[in-house]
Design a protein around this motif. Structure first.
Motif, mmCIF file in Angstrom:
data_model
loop_
_atom_site.group_PDB
_atom_site.id
_atom_site.type_symbol
_atom_site.label_atom_id
_atom_site.label_comp_id
_atom_site.label_asym_id
_atom_site.label_seq_id
_atom_site.Cartn_x
_atom_site.Cartn_y
_atom_site.Cartn_z
ATOM 1 N N ASP A 1 0.851 -1.183 0.000
ATOM 2 C CA ASP A 1 0.000 0.000 0.000
ATOM 3 C C ASP A 1 0.887 1.234 0.000
ATOM 4 O O ASP A 1 2.108 1.130 -0.126
ATOM 5 C CB ASP A 1 -0.980 -0.011 1.189
ATOM 6 C CG ASP A 1 -0.275 -0.155 2.539
ATOM 7 O OD1 ASP A 1 0.793 0.469 2.717
ATOM 8 O OD2 ASP A 1 -0.795 -0.873 3.409
ATOM 9 N N ASN B 1 -9.842 -0.880 -2.658
ATOM 10 C CA ASN B 1 -9.925 0.365 -3.418
ATOM 11 C C ASN B 1 -9.535 1.590 -2.592
ATOM 12 O O ASN B 1 -10.226 2.609 -2.553
ATOM 13 C CB ASN B 1 -11.333 0.547 -4.013
ATOM 14 C CG ASN B 1 -12.399 0.734 -2.953
ATOM 15 O OD1 ASN B 1 -12.217 0.354 -1.797
ATOM 16 N ND2 ASN B 1 -13.521 1.321 -3.339
ATOM 17 N N SER B 2 -8.378 1.470 -1.944
ATOM 18 C CA SER B 2 -7.747 2.582 -1.245
ATOM 19 C C SER B 2 -6.264 2.265 -1.162
ATOM 20 O O SER B 2 -5.887 1.103 -0.980
ATOM 21 C CB SER B 2 -8.320 2.752 0.168
ATOM 22 O OG SER B 2 -7.525 3.647 0.931
ATOM 23 N N ASP B 3 -5.405 3.283 -1.307
ATOM 24 C CA ASP B 3 -3.976 3.019 -1.168
ATOM 25 C C ASP B 3 -3.557 2.978 0.302
ATOM 26 O O ASP B 3 -2.424 2.663 0.615
ATOM 27 C CB ASP B 3 -3.143 4.041 -1.943
ATOM 28 C CG ASP B 3 -3.431 5.461 -1.518
ATOM 29 O OD1 ASP B 3 -2.840 5.897 -0.522
ATOM 30 O OD2 ASP B 3 -4.242 6.137 -2.175
ATOM 31 N N PRO C 1 -5.980 1.432 3.102
ATOM 32 C CA PRO C 1 -7.324 0.999 3.502
ATOM 33 C C PRO C 1 -7.527 0.893 4.999
ATOM 34 O O PRO C 1 -8.652 1.003 5.481
ATOM 35 C CB PRO C 1 -7.456 -0.377 2.841
ATOM 36 C CG PRO C 1 -6.051 -0.870 2.724
ATOM 37 C CD PRO C 1 -5.225 0.350 2.444
ATOM 38 N N GLY D 1 -5.241 5.067 -5.088
ATOM 39 C CA GLY D 1 -6.548 4.590 -4.640
ATOM 40 C C GLY D 1 -6.712 3.091 -4.711
ATOM 41 O O GLY D 1 -7.835 2.593 -4.874
ATOM 42 N N ARG E 1 -11.632 2.210 5.241
ATOM 43 C CA ARG E 1 -11.560 3.086 4.075
ATOM 44 C C ARG E 1 -11.597 2.339 2.746
ATOM 45 O O ARG E 1 -11.217 2.894 1.715
ATOM 46 C CB ARG E 1 -10.273 3.932 4.146
ATOM 47 C CG ARG E 1 -10.246 4.904 5.314
ATOM 48 C CD ARG E 1 -8.978 5.729 5.332
ATOM 49 N NE ARG E 1 -7.792 4.945 5.649
ATOM 50 C CZ ARG E 1 -7.408 4.638 6.894
ATOM 51 N NH1 ARG E 1 -8.135 5.027 7.930
ATOM 52 N NH2 ARG E 1 -6.312 3.936 7.105
ATOM 53 N N ALA E 2 -12.046 1.075 2.734
ATOM 54 C CA ALA E 2 -11.969 0.341 1.466
ATOM 55 C C ALA E 2 -12.950 -0.825 1.405
ATOM 56 O O ALA E 2 -13.259 -1.463 2.402
ATOM 57 C CB ALA E 2 -10.555 -0.186 1.236
#
Length: 221
Positions: A62, A154-156, A158, A73, A94-95
């Motif tokens: 990440d 779908n978050s860098d 999460p 993202g 966050r993901a």
């Protein structure tokens, strides 16, 4: 010229200078990437192991350890989980997570908010599932071989909240009221929470599967 007009003119000049600096900064951020090309070649199988559990390993890429993912993202994790072991209930604040099984057979579940539903499935090699953002979920190896699966989020960055570990950060009196057991029992439970992935507990697995329905290796290999 009055003092008021001089002050106004000075304020306008300061504002114009600030605007020029701001515009120059924005124009400098033209979206060009200042990284070497190999920053975008990811080797998840040789990534550092970030887990300490006895039931397997977790290797994550990440924005915290992979510059090429910063601002993209998206992130990736590779799991190796021993038979019976579990990636304990947790959530990603966050993901949303998309999981693909490379090897083995696993049981996966996620649960909705209070009053919602519990969703459980068995996945073999070549199958996938999704865990919605912020939903508590887990994966457990119910097969006979090491389970290997890959997750893309779908978050860098999460994040992960391990339910048992974080819940027991609360004081004993709080948890004693929540669970209806003594503070002594709470302290005992806190001391025995295993690191993730955790080995199979003393309770036998309640889930079985038909080996003719689920592949333990990718069918096209």
């Amino acid at each position: 010229m009055s003092v008021e007009k001089m002050a106004m003119n000075l304020s306008i000049q300061v504002l114009l200078v600030a605007l020029v600096v701001l515009v120059s900064h924005v124009l400098a951020q033209d979206g060009r990437i200042e990284l070497p090309e190999d920053a975008f070649a990811f080797d998840i199988f040789n990534a550092d192991v970030g887990s300490t559990g006895e039931g397997g390993t977790i290797q994550a890429l990440d924005s915290r350890n992979t510059p090429g993912l910063e601002g993209m993202g998206i992130s990736q994790s590779l799991f190796r989980v021993q038979p019976g072991a579990i990636n304990s209930p947790h959530l990603h604040p966050r993901a949303t997570e998309l999981l693909f099984v490379i090897q083995g057979v696993i049981r996966v579940c996620f649960v909705e908010e209070n009053g919602g539903n519990l969703f459980c499935n068995t996945l073999g090699a070549g199958m996938s599932t999704v865990f919605p953002l912020g939903h508590i979920h887990f994966q457990q190896n119910i097969g006979t071989t090491e389970a290997v699966y890959n997750s893309v989020l779908n978050s860098d960055n999460p994040g992960v909240t391990s339910i048992a570990n974080r819940l027991f950060q609360f004081n004993n009196d709080v948890l004693s009221s929540a669970f209806g057991i003594s503070a002594t029992d709470i302290a005992t439970l806190r001391d025995i929470i295993p690191a993730n992935p955790a080995v199979q507990g003393p309770q036998p697995l309640e889930t079985t599967f038909d080996p003719t329905e689920f592949n333990e290796t990718l069918p096209f290999l």
